[in-house]
Design a protein around this motif. Structure first.
Motif, PDB file in Angstrom:
ATOM      1  N   PRO A 165       0.908  -1.250  -0.119  1.00  0.00           N
ATOM      2  CA  PRO A 165       0.054  -0.042   0.222  1.00  0.00           C
ATOM      3  C   PRO A 165       0.820   1.338   0.086  1.00  0.00           C
ATOM      4  O   PRO A 165       1.747   1.370   0.640  1.00  0.00           O
ATOM      5  CB  PRO A 165      -0.715  -0.190   1.314  1.00  0.00           C
ATOM      6  CG  PRO A 165      -0.667  -1.516   1.803  1.00  0.00           C
ATOM      7  CD  PRO A 165       0.645  -1.898   1.173  1.00  0.00           C
ATOM      8  N   ARG A 166       0.567   2.097  -0.707  1.00  0.00           N
ATOM      9  CA  ARG A 166       1.152   3.607  -0.825  1.00  0.00           C
ATOM     10  C   ARG A 166      -0.016   4.570  -1.256  1.00  0.00           C
ATOM     11  O   ARG A 166      -0.880   4.272  -1.866  1.00  0.00           O
ATOM     12  CB  ARG A 166       2.037   3.524  -1.995  1.00  0.00           C
ATOM     13  CG  ARG A 166       3.219   2.823  -1.636  1.00  0.00           C
ATOM     14  CD  ARG A 166       4.421   2.957  -2.981  1.00  0.00           C
ATOM     15  NE  ARG A 166       5.737   2.304  -2.516  1.00  0.00           N
ATOM     16  CZ  ARG A 166       6.053   1.122  -2.620  1.00  0.00           C
ATOM     17  NH1 ARG A 166       4.902   0.164  -3.182  1.00  0.00           N
ATOM     18  NH2 ARG A 166       7.098   0.649  -2.421  1.00  0.00           N
ATOM     19  N   TYR A 167       0.305   5.815  -0.686  1.00  0.00           N
ATOM     20  CA  TYR A 167      -0.458   7.013  -1.159  1.00  0.00           C
ATOM     21  C   TYR A 167      -0.118   7.458  -2.575  1.00  0.00           C
ATOM     22  O   TYR A 167       1.199   7.174  -2.903  1.00  0.00           O
ATOM     23  CB  TYR A 167      -0.688   7.858  -0.142  1.00  0.00           C
ATOM     24  CG  TYR A 167       0.665   8.513   0.417  1.00  0.00           C
ATOM     25  CD1 TYR A 167       0.785   9.740   0.039  1.00  0.00           C
ATOM     26  CD2 TYR A 167       1.272   7.962   1.452  1.00  0.00           C
ATOM     27  CE1 TYR A 167       1.901  10.471   0.583  1.00  0.00           C
ATOM     28  CE2 TYR A 167       2.569   8.536   2.128  1.00  0.00           C
ATOM     29  CZ  TYR A 167       2.805   9.965   1.688  1.00  0.00           C
ATOM     30  OH  TYR A 167       3.976  10.403   2.117  1.00  0.00           O
ATOM     31  N   GLY A 168      -0.967   8.264  -3.036  1.00  0.00           N
ATOM     32  CA  GLY A 168      -0.367   8.896  -4.391  1.00  0.00           C
ATOM     33  C   GLY A 168       1.018   9.297  -4.550  1.00  0.00           C
ATOM     34  O   GLY A 168       1.708   9.278  -5.264  1.00  0.00           O
ATOM     35  N   LEU A 217      -0.971  10.379 -13.035  1.00  0.00           N
ATOM     36  CA  LEU A 217      -1.304   9.395 -12.114  1.00  0.00           C
ATOM     37  C   LEU A 217      -2.462   9.346 -11.207  1.00  0.00           C
ATOM     38  O   LEU A 217      -3.206   8.452 -11.093  1.00  0.00           O
ATOM     39  CB  LEU A 217       0.064   9.491 -11.025  1.00  0.00           C
ATOM     40  CG  LEU A 217      -0.121   8.185 -10.037  1.00  0.00           C
ATOM     41  CD1 LEU A 217      -0.104   6.881 -11.078  1.00  0.00           C
ATOM     42  CD2 LEU A 217       1.109   8.312  -9.150  1.00  0.00           C
ATOM     43  N   TYR A 218      -3.085  10.383 -10.802  1.00  0.00           N
ATOM     44  CA  TYR A 218      -4.228  10.491  -9.860  1.00  0.00           C
ATOM     45  C   TYR A 218      -5.396   9.980 -10.670  1.00  0.00           C
ATOM     46  O   TYR A 218      -6.040   9.262 -10.312  1.00  0.00           O
ATOM     47  CB  TYR A 218      -4.256  11.824  -9.142  1.00  0.00           C
ATOM     48  CG  TYR A 218      -3.035  12.327  -8.145  1.00  0.00           C
ATOM     49  CD1 TYR A 218      -3.091  11.256  -6.941  1.00  0.00           C
ATOM     50  CD2 TYR A 218      -2.114  13.052  -8.316  1.00  0.00           C
ATOM     51  CE1 TYR A 218      -1.983  11.439  -5.968  1.00  0.00           C
ATOM     52  CE2 TYR A 218      -1.011  13.178  -7.509  1.00  0.00           C
ATOM     53  CZ  TYR A 218      -1.180  12.639  -6.295  1.00  0.00           C
ATOM     54  OH  TYR A 218      -0.135  12.627  -5.537  1.00  0.00           O
ATOM     55  N   GLU A 257      -7.942   2.778   1.043  1.00  0.00           N
ATOM     56  CA  GLU A 257      -8.563   3.036   2.150  1.00  0.00           C
ATOM     57  C   GLU A 257      -7.541   4.455   2.621  1.00  0.00           C
ATOM     58  O   GLU A 257      -6.725   4.869   2.303  1.00  0.00           O
ATOM     59  CB  GLU A 257      -8.450   1.990   3.328  1.00  0.00           C
ATOM     60  CG  GLU A 257      -7.015   1.850   3.680  1.00  0.00           C
ATOM     61  CD  GLU A 257      -6.776   0.609   4.746  1.00  0.00           C
ATOM     62  OE1 GLU A 257      -6.488   0.653   5.562  1.00  0.00           O
ATOM     63  OE2 GLU A 257      -7.494  -0.278   4.391  1.00  0.00           O
ATOM     64  N   TRP A 258      -8.677   5.128   3.528  1.00  0.00           N
ATOM     65  CA  TRP A 258      -8.055   6.565   4.117  1.00  0.00           C
ATOM     66  C   TRP A 258      -7.281   6.288   5.442  1.00  0.00           C
ATOM     67  O   TRP A 258      -7.851   5.463   6.344  1.00  0.00           O
ATOM     68  CB  TRP A 258      -9.339   7.366   4.384  1.00  0.00           C
ATOM     69  CG  TRP A 258      -9.803   8.157   3.074  1.00  0.00           C
ATOM     70  CD1 TRP A 258     -10.710   7.574   2.124  1.00  0.00           C
ATOM     71  CD2 TRP A 258      -9.002   9.184   2.411  1.00  0.00           C
ATOM     72  NE1 TRP A 258     -11.017   8.400   1.217  1.00  0.00           N
ATOM     73  CE2 TRP A 258     -10.020   9.299   1.335  1.00  0.00           C
ATOM     74  CE3 TRP A 258      -8.296   9.889   2.604  1.00  0.00           C
ATOM     75  CZ2 TRP A 258      -9.851  10.401   0.251  1.00  0.00           C
ATOM     76  CZ3 TRP A 258      -7.843  10.856   1.561  1.00  0.00           C
ATOM     77  CH2 TRP A 258      -8.768  11.137   0.506  1.00  0.00           C
ATOM     78  N   ASN A 259      -6.390   6.798   5.565  1.00  0.00           N
ATOM     79  CA  ASN A 259      -5.671   6.832   6.935  1.00  0.00           C
ATOM     80  C   ASN A 259      -5.938   8.235   7.397  1.00  0.00           C
ATOM     81  O   ASN A 259      -5.285   9.265   6.817  1.00  0.00           O
ATOM     82  CB  ASN A 259      -4.210   6.339   6.378  1.00  0.00           C
ATOM     83  CG  ASN A 259      -3.441   6.483   7.923  1.00  0.00           C
ATOM     84  OD1 ASN A 259      -3.824   7.088   9.010  1.00  0.00           O
ATOM     85  ND2 ASN A 259      -2.297   6.014   8.041  1.00  0.00           N
ATOM     86  N   PHE A 267      -4.589   5.582   0.640  1.00  0.00           N
ATOM     87  CA  PHE A 267      -3.555   4.473   0.137  1.00  0.00           C
ATOM     88  C   PHE A 267      -4.550   3.544  -0.671  1.00  0.00           C
ATOM     89  O   PHE A 267      -5.399   3.075  -0.518  1.00  0.00           O
ATOM     90  CB  PHE A 267      -3.368   3.784   1.526  1.00  0.00           C
ATOM     91  CG  PHE A 267      -2.228   4.498   2.300  1.00  0.00           C
ATOM     92  CD1 PHE A 267      -0.868   4.296   2.549  1.00  0.00           C
ATOM     93  CD2 PHE A 267      -2.569   5.425   3.229  1.00  0.00           C
ATOM     94  CE1 PHE A 267       0.055   4.809   3.216  1.00  0.00           C
ATOM     95  CE2 PHE A 267      -1.874   6.167   3.963  1.00  0.00           C
ATOM     96  CZ  PHE A 267      -0.248   6.018   4.027  1.00  0.00           C
ATOM     97  N   TYR A 268      -3.588   3.250  -1.544  1.00  0.00           N
ATOM     98  CA  TYR A 268      -4.029   2.368  -2.760  1.00  0.00           C
ATOM     99  C   TYR A 268      -3.210   1.026  -2.595  1.00  0.00           C
ATOM    100  O   TYR A 268      -2.022   1.035  -2.225  1.00  0.00           O
ATOM    101  CB  TYR A 268      -3.775   2.977  -4.146  1.00  0.00           C
ATOM    102  CG  TYR A 268      -4.635   4.170  -4.325  1.00  0.00           C
ATOM    103  CD1 TYR A 268      -6.015   3.990  -4.901  1.00  0.00           C
ATOM    104  CD2 TYR A 268      -4.112   5.546  -4.041  1.00  0.00           C
ATOM    105  CE1 TYR A 268      -6.382   5.307  -5.176  1.00  0.00           C
ATOM    106  CE2 TYR A 268      -4.810   6.444  -4.151  1.00  0.00           C
ATOM    107  CZ  TYR A 268      -6.187   6.556  -4.774  1.00  0.00           C
ATOM    108  OH  TYR A 268      -6.843   7.518  -4.993  1.00  0.00           O
ATOM    109  N   ARG A 269      -3.670  -0.071  -2.970  1.00  0.00           N
ATOM    110  CA  ARG A 269      -3.277  -1.495  -2.968  1.00  0.00           C
ATOM    111  C   ARG A 269      -3.808  -2.157  -4.039  1.00  0.00           C
ATOM    112  O   ARG A 269      -4.950  -2.089  -4.349  1.00  0.00           O
ATOM    113  CB  ARG A 269      -3.334  -2.065  -1.701  1.00  0.00           C
ATOM    114  CG  ARG A 269      -2.701  -3.566  -1.650  1.00  0.00           C
ATOM    115  CD  ARG A 269      -2.767  -4.039  -0.322  1.00  0.00           C
ATOM    116  NE  ARG A 269      -2.004  -5.196  -0.377  1.00  0.00           N
ATOM    117  CZ  ARG A 269      -1.259  -5.514   0.545  1.00  0.00           C
ATOM    118  NH1 ARG A 269      -1.426  -4.826   1.784  1.00  0.00           N
ATOM    119  NH2 ARG A 269      -0.226  -6.354   0.563  1.00  0.00           N
ATOM    120  N   THR A 270      -2.954  -2.826  -4.886  1.00  0.00           N
ATOM    121  CA  THR A 270      -3.531  -3.735  -6.030  1.00  0.00           C
ATOM    122  C   THR A 270      -4.398  -4.820  -5.494  1.00  0.00           C
ATOM    123  O   THR A 270      -4.191  -5.551  -4.576  1.00  0.00           O
ATOM    124  CB  THR A 270      -2.227  -4.320  -6.571  1.00  0.00           C
ATOM    125  OG1 THR A 270      -1.288  -3.483  -6.921  1.00  0.00           O
ATOM    126  CG2 THR A 270      -2.807  -5.296  -7.912  1.00  0.00           C
TER     127      THR A 270
END
Length: 111
Positions: free
Chosen positions: A29-32, A51-52, A67-69, A78-81
């Motif tokens: 997971p990573r944010y943009g 990208l966004y 999901e939002w942190n 945060f995005y995850r495959t």
């Protein structure tokens, strides 16, 4: 060579690989913004304006989850495959390797 012509073709070539790069990188997971930095550090420069919208489209297609942190002062998404995204990544990677082999054969580079 005309720099503008070259830049246009390089941009076109990269445009088709951004999805694969994002799906591969987002196994964790990573944010943009962190994704932008990770891609840039790997030599894959992508503009945030590219990208966004891509991340939103991939999420809508079910290829990413998010999901939002809200633990920090500034909330981050945060995005995850997703499993579907991982499956697509595997297919795209196979296709990428096949195309690379074909181009190498056409170019006479058998290394």
């Amino acid at each position: 060579m005309d720099e503008e012509l070259l830049a246009g073709h390089v941009q076109e070539l990269r445009r088709g690989t951004v999805v694969l790069a994002a799906l591969a990188t987002l196994e964790e997971p990573r944010y943009g913004y962190a994704l932008l930095e990770t891609l840039d550090a790997a030599g894959f420069a992508v503009d945030g304006n590219t990208l966004y919208p891509l991340l939103r489209r991939l999420e809508k297609q079910g290829l990413l989850t998010s999901e939002w942190n809200t633990d920090e002062a500034r909330p981050r998404k945060f995005y995850r495959t997703s499993p579907a995204g991982a499956a697509l990544r595997a297919h795209l990677l196979t296709e990428w390797r096949s195309l690379d082999t074909a181009i190498a054969a056409l170019d006479g580079d058998q290394s």
